[in-house]
Write a protein that holds these residues in place. Sequence first.
Motif, mmCIF file in Angstrom:
data_model
loop_
_atom_site.group_PDB
_atom_site.id
_atom_site.type_symbol
_atom_site.label_atom_id
_atom_site.label_comp_id
_atom_site.label_asym_id
_atom_site.label_seq_id
_atom_site.Cartn_x
_atom_site.Cartn_y
_atom_site.Cartn_z
ATOM 1 N N SER A 217 -28.767 -6.548 34.904
ATOM 2 C CA SER A 217 -30.309 -7.773 34.588
ATOM 3 C C SER A 217 -30.865 -7.991 36.182
ATOM 4 O O SER A 217 -31.533 -8.459 36.784
ATOM 5 N N ILE A 218 -29.429 -8.514 36.744
ATOM 6 C CA ILE A 218 -29.320 -9.617 37.824
ATOM 7 C C ILE A 218 -30.049 -8.282 39.069
ATOM 8 O O ILE A 218 -31.094 -8.657 40.460
ATOM 9 N N PHE B 70 -28.611 -8.917 25.239
ATOM 10 C CA PHE B 70 -30.307 -8.393 24.982
ATOM 11 C C PHE B 70 -29.768 -7.348 26.581
ATOM 12 O O PHE B 70 -29.425 -8.389 28.219
ATOM 13 N N THR B 71 -29.958 -6.371 26.685
ATOM 14 C CA THR B 71 -30.480 -5.423 28.344
ATOM 15 C C THR B 71 -32.027 -6.200 29.177
ATOM 16 O O THR B 71 -32.908 -6.599 28.057
ATOM 17 N N GLU C 161 -32.689 -3.301 24.476
ATOM 18 C CA GLU C 161 -31.616 -2.495 23.878
ATOM 19 C C GLU C 161 -30.914 -4.086 23.725
ATOM 20 O O GLU C 161 -30.008 -4.662 24.191
ATOM 21 N N MET C 162 -30.068 -3.479 22.789
ATOM 22 C CA MET C 162 -28.530 -4.968 21.902
ATOM 23 C C MET C 162 -27.317 -4.067 22.205
ATOM 24 O O MET C 162 -27.537 -3.331 21.619
ATOM 25 N N THR C 163 -26.743 -4.707 23.238
ATOM 26 C CA THR C 163 -25.272 -4.738 23.396
ATOM 27 C C THR C 163 -24.803 -5.230 23.025
ATOM 28 O O THR C 163 -24.636 -6.818 22.721
#
Length: 243
Positions: free
Chosen positions: A6-7, A82-83, A112-114
């Motif tokens: 994400s970063i 979350f992504t 997406e949920m991880t």
Amino acid sequence: MNTDRSIVHLRRFLAAALFGFGICVFQVATPRVALAQESGTREEPADDLGQQGAGFEITGYLGVLTPLSTLANQGDTLKAEFTTAVSYALGLDYWFSGGFGIGAFGGYTQPEMTIFLVEEAGSFPRELNLGNVDYWYGVLTAMYRPELGGNKAILRPYFLLGGGIKSLGSSAIDLGDGETFSVESSTKPVLAVGAGAHLILSKSWFLRLDVRDLISQFDPEPFEDAKLQNDLFTSVGFGYAIH
């Protein structure tokens, strides 16, 4: 980890957005500088390119959702997040005289949920992708735009504060042992804080860099601990003003 990805995505998006804004500022400002040099000391009529008068603005946005925190966790054995995902939004604002305004802002993204599952003490977490979750949101905001540079300003910062709702669609997966993990559809209140800037292209058209943090509570089963969720939306918009 998804947080690291994400970063990286956020840095790339911000770099591209800031570079684009810099190019636009240069393109818009260069003719104005040349005109000022040619005019010498002559007094020119007021240029209302950056006029901050009352009126409506409509803006379409393309951006990135970057979750800043884990959704929830159950001790050290299970956590969910979350992504990063592309987001789309539409905003309608009305500005009053004096730099104050109100706005309605709504959008959609599909992260997406991880979940990360530690099956044995000391082992590395196992990552399971639960699939995409439909994420809708809508907020009403109060805004303030300082009157910087008078009616010649082409870059106009603003600040906002408001509230609204977000809705998460359902997602489910078979964990492989006959058990199903699911996220039920839910609607939650959100607090919205943010800031941004208009880059004026003409008397009606503008670009907009917008950063908003949607703050909410996420409390799904089977997690024990719900956490305050910060969803950062960084967007670039293209808009039209009706003054």
